[in-house]
Design a protein around this motif. Structure first.
Motif, PDB file in Angstrom:
ATOM      1  N   LEU A 163      29.872 -89.005  31.089  1.00 43.78           N
ATOM      2  CA  LEU A 163      30.516 -88.687  29.807  1.00 43.78           C
ATOM      3  C   LEU A 163      29.856 -87.483  29.146  1.00 43.78           C
ATOM      4  CD1 LEU A 163      31.199 -92.249  28.357  1.00 43.78           C
ATOM      5  CD2 LEU A 163      32.775 -90.693  29.495  1.00 43.78           C
ATOM      6  N   GLY A 164      28.545 -87.364  29.324  1.00 45.91           N
ATOM      7  CA  GLY A 164      27.858 -86.186  28.791  1.00 45.91           C
ATOM      8  C   GLY A 164      28.306 -84.918  29.501  1.00 45.91           C
ATOM      9  N   ALA A 165      28.505 -85.022  30.816  1.00 44.17           N
ATOM     10  CA  ALA A 165      28.978 -83.857  31.573  1.00 44.17           C
ATOM     11  C   ALA A 165      30.396 -83.475  31.144  1.00 44.17           C
ATOM     12  CB  ALA A 165      28.946 -84.153  33.065  1.00 44.17           C
ATOM     13  N   LEU A 166      31.245 -84.485  30.932  1.00 42.30           N
ATOM     14  CA  LEU A 166      32.610 -84.214  30.468  1.00 42.30           C
ATOM     15  C   LEU A 166      32.589 -83.563  29.092  1.00 42.30           C
ATOM     16  CD1 LEU A 166      35.672 -84.479  30.850  1.00 42.30           C
ATOM     17  CD2 LEU A 166      35.502 -86.741  29.802  1.00 42.30           C
ATOM     18  N   GLN A 167      31.702 -84.058  28.238  1.00 46.79           N
ATOM     19  CA  GLN A 167      31.586 -83.480  26.898  1.00 46.79           C
ATOM     20  C   GLN A 167      31.146 -82.015  26.980  1.00 46.79           C
ATOM     21  OE1 GLN A 167      28.646 -85.358  24.448  1.00 46.79           O
ATOM     22  NE2 GLN A 167      29.502 -84.538  22.567  1.00 46.79           N
ATOM     23  N   ALA A 168      30.210 -81.705  27.861  1.00 46.50           N
ATOM     24  CA  ALA A 168      29.749 -80.330  28.012  1.00 46.50           C
ATOM     25  C   ALA A 168      30.878 -79.426  28.511  1.00 46.50           C
ATOM     26  CB  ALA A 168      28.570 -80.274  28.980  1.00 46.50           C
ATOM     27  N   VAL A 169      31.685 -79.932  29.449  1.00 43.37           N
ATOM     28  CA  VAL A 169      32.810 -79.148  29.951  1.00 43.37           C
ATOM     29  C   VAL A 169      33.814 -78.882  28.830  1.00 43.37           C
ATOM     30  CG1 VAL A 169      34.827 -79.230  31.475  1.00 43.37           C
ATOM     31  CG2 VAL A 169      32.582 -79.864  32.346  1.00 43.37           C
ATOM     32  N   LEU A 170      34.088 -79.900  28.026  1.00 49.11           N
ATOM     33  CA  LEU A 170      35.029 -79.722  26.915  1.00 49.11           C
ATOM     34  C   LEU A 170      34.501 -78.728  25.886  1.00 49.11           C
ATOM     35  CD1 LEU A 170      36.308 -83.376  26.414  1.00 49.11           C
ATOM     36  CD2 LEU A 170      37.487 -81.464  27.507  1.00 49.11           C
ATOM     37  N   VAL A 171      33.195 -78.738  25.648  1.00 46.99           N
ATOM     38  CA  VAL A 171      32.606 -77.777  24.709  1.00 46.99           C
ATOM     39  C   VAL A 171      32.755 -76.359  25.244  1.00 46.99           C
ATOM     40  CG1 VAL A 171      30.407 -76.966  23.756  1.00 46.99           C
ATOM     41  CG2 VAL A 171      31.004 -79.370  23.606  1.00 46.99           C
ATOM     42  N   VAL A 172      32.498 -76.161  26.534  1.00 48.86           N
ATOM     43  CA  VAL A 172      32.604 -74.819  27.120  1.00 48.86           C
ATOM     44  C   VAL A 172      34.056 -74.336  27.086  1.00 48.86           C
ATOM     45  CG1 VAL A 172      32.375 -73.517  29.274  1.00 48.86           C
ATOM     46  CG2 VAL A 172      30.549 -75.044  28.533  1.00 48.86           C
ATOM     47  N   VAL A 173      34.988 -75.213  27.428  1.00 46.50           N
ATOM     48  CA  VAL A 173      36.410 -74.838  27.381  1.00 46.50           C
ATOM     49  C   VAL A 173      36.824 -74.535  25.942  1.00 46.50           C
ATOM     50  CG1 VAL A 173      38.756 -75.694  27.728  1.00 46.50           C
ATOM     51  CG2 VAL A 173      37.040 -76.051  29.489  1.00 46.50           C
ATOM     52  N   GLY A 174      36.352 -75.342  24.999  1.00 44.88           N
ATOM     53  CA  GLY A 174      36.670 -75.099  23.586  1.00 44.88           C
ATOM     54  C   GLY A 174      36.131 -73.764  23.099  1.00 44.88           C
ATOM     55  N   LEU A 175      34.906 -73.428  23.512  1.00 48.28           N
ATOM     56  CA  LEU A 175      34.342 -72.129  23.125  1.00 48.28           C
ATOM     57  C   LEU A 175      35.141 -70.980  23.724  1.00 48.28           C
ATOM     58  CD1 LEU A 175      30.500 -72.755  23.381  1.00 48.28           C
ATOM     59  CD2 LEU A 175      31.818 -72.293  21.323  1.00 48.28           C
ATOM     60  N   GLY A 176      35.596 -71.156  24.963  1.00 47.65           N
ATOM     61  CA  GLY A 176      36.414 -70.115  25.590  1.00 47.65           C
ATOM     62  C   GLY A 176      37.727 -69.910  24.859  1.00 47.65           C
ATOM     63  N   LEU A 177      38.364 -71.025  24.480  1.00 54.00           N
ATOM     64  CA  LEU A 177      39.623 -70.925  23.733  1.00 54.00           C
ATOM     65  C   LEU A 177      39.406 -70.315  22.351  1.00 54.00           C
ATOM     66  CD1 LEU A 177      41.301 -74.321  24.694  1.00 54.00           C
ATOM     67  CD2 LEU A 177      41.937 -72.032  25.471  1.00 54.00           C
ATOM     68  N   ALA A 178      38.311 -70.697  21.697  1.00 53.51           N
ATOM     69  CA  ALA A 178      38.016 -70.140  20.375  1.00 53.51           C
ATOM     70  C   ALA A 178      37.748 -68.639  20.470  1.00 53.51           C
ATOM     71  CB  ALA A 178      36.815 -70.856  19.761  1.00 53.51           C
ATOM     72  N   THR A 179      37.015 -68.224  21.491  1.00 54.85           N
ATOM     73  CA  THR A 179      36.738 -66.804  21.686  1.00 54.85           C
ATOM     74  C   THR A 179      38.022 -66.027  21.947  1.00 54.85           C
ATOM     75  OG1 THR A 179      34.579 -67.358  22.588  1.00 54.85           O
ATOM     76  CG2 THR A 179      35.408 -65.169  23.054  1.00 54.85           C
ATOM     77  N   THR A 180      38.884 -66.604  22.767  1.00 51.13           N
ATOM     78  CA  THR A 180      40.168 -65.953  23.052  1.00 51.13           C
ATOM     79  C   THR A 180      41.000 -65.822  21.783  1.00 51.13           C
ATOM     80  OG1 THR A 180      40.144 -66.848  25.281  1.00 51.13           O
ATOM     81  CG2 THR A 180      42.260 -66.074  24.452  1.00 51.13           C
ATOM     82  N   GLY A 181      41.051 -66.897  21.012  1.00 53.89           N
ATOM     83  CA  GLY A 181      41.821 -66.870  19.765  1.00 53.89           C
ATOM     84  C   GLY A 181      41.280 -65.852  18.777  1.00 53.89           C
ATOM     85  N   LEU A 182      39.952 -65.788  18.631  1.00 56.58           N
ATOM     86  CA  LEU A 182      39.360 -64.807  17.716  1.00 56.58           C
ATOM     87  C   LEU A 182      39.607 -63.380  18.196  1.00 56.58           C
ATOM     88  CD1 LEU A 182      35.978 -66.504  16.794  1.00 56.58           C
ATOM     89  CD2 LEU A 182      37.930 -66.095  15.300  1.00 56.58           C
ATOM     90  N   THR A 183      39.579 -63.179  19.504  1.00 55.03           N
ATOM     91  CA  THR A 183      39.846 -61.841  20.034  1.00 55.03           C
ATOM     92  C   THR A 183      41.285 -61.418  19.749  1.00 55.03           C
ATOM     93  OG1 THR A 183      38.224 -62.183  21.783  1.00 55.03           O
ATOM     94  CG2 THR A 183      39.831 -60.410  22.110  1.00 55.03           C
TER      95      THR A 183
END
Length: 99
Positions: A66-86
């Protein structure tokens, strides 16, 4: 240059300054964060010998899935946030227009 286009240029510059200030503040807060202090394991061997699983229990998921899944979701979320801000930055600053 009409009065209206001059007003838009001033608002665009102010918006650019605001976006830059927010991004700078976010970068400073991320770079100034410090990792928590941790304690190392002692030099003596652990008392557990042999198979440490309960009797009758087969091999399960190792680690913390579950910790690994949470880390993957955080990385994907950061990627989406970066894309949106760009995309937001390019749209607000008219990135496709050339002078």
């Amino acid at each position: 240059m009409t009065r209206r286009s001059g007003h838009r240029a001033g608002a665009s510059a102010g918006l650019r300054l605001l976006v830059s200030a927010v991004l700078l503040a976010a970068a400073i807060s991320v770079l100034s964060a410090k990792p928590p202090a941790v304690r190392a394991a002692g030099p003596s061997p652990s008392p557990a010998v042999g198979d440490t699983r309960s009797s009758g229990e087969g091999a399960g998921a190792a680690g913390a899935p579950l910790g690994a899944l949470q880390a993957v979701l955080v990385v994907v979320g950061l990627g989406l946030a970066t894309t949106g801000l760009t995309v937001l930055y390019v749209r607000l600053t008219d990135g496709s227009r050339r002078p």
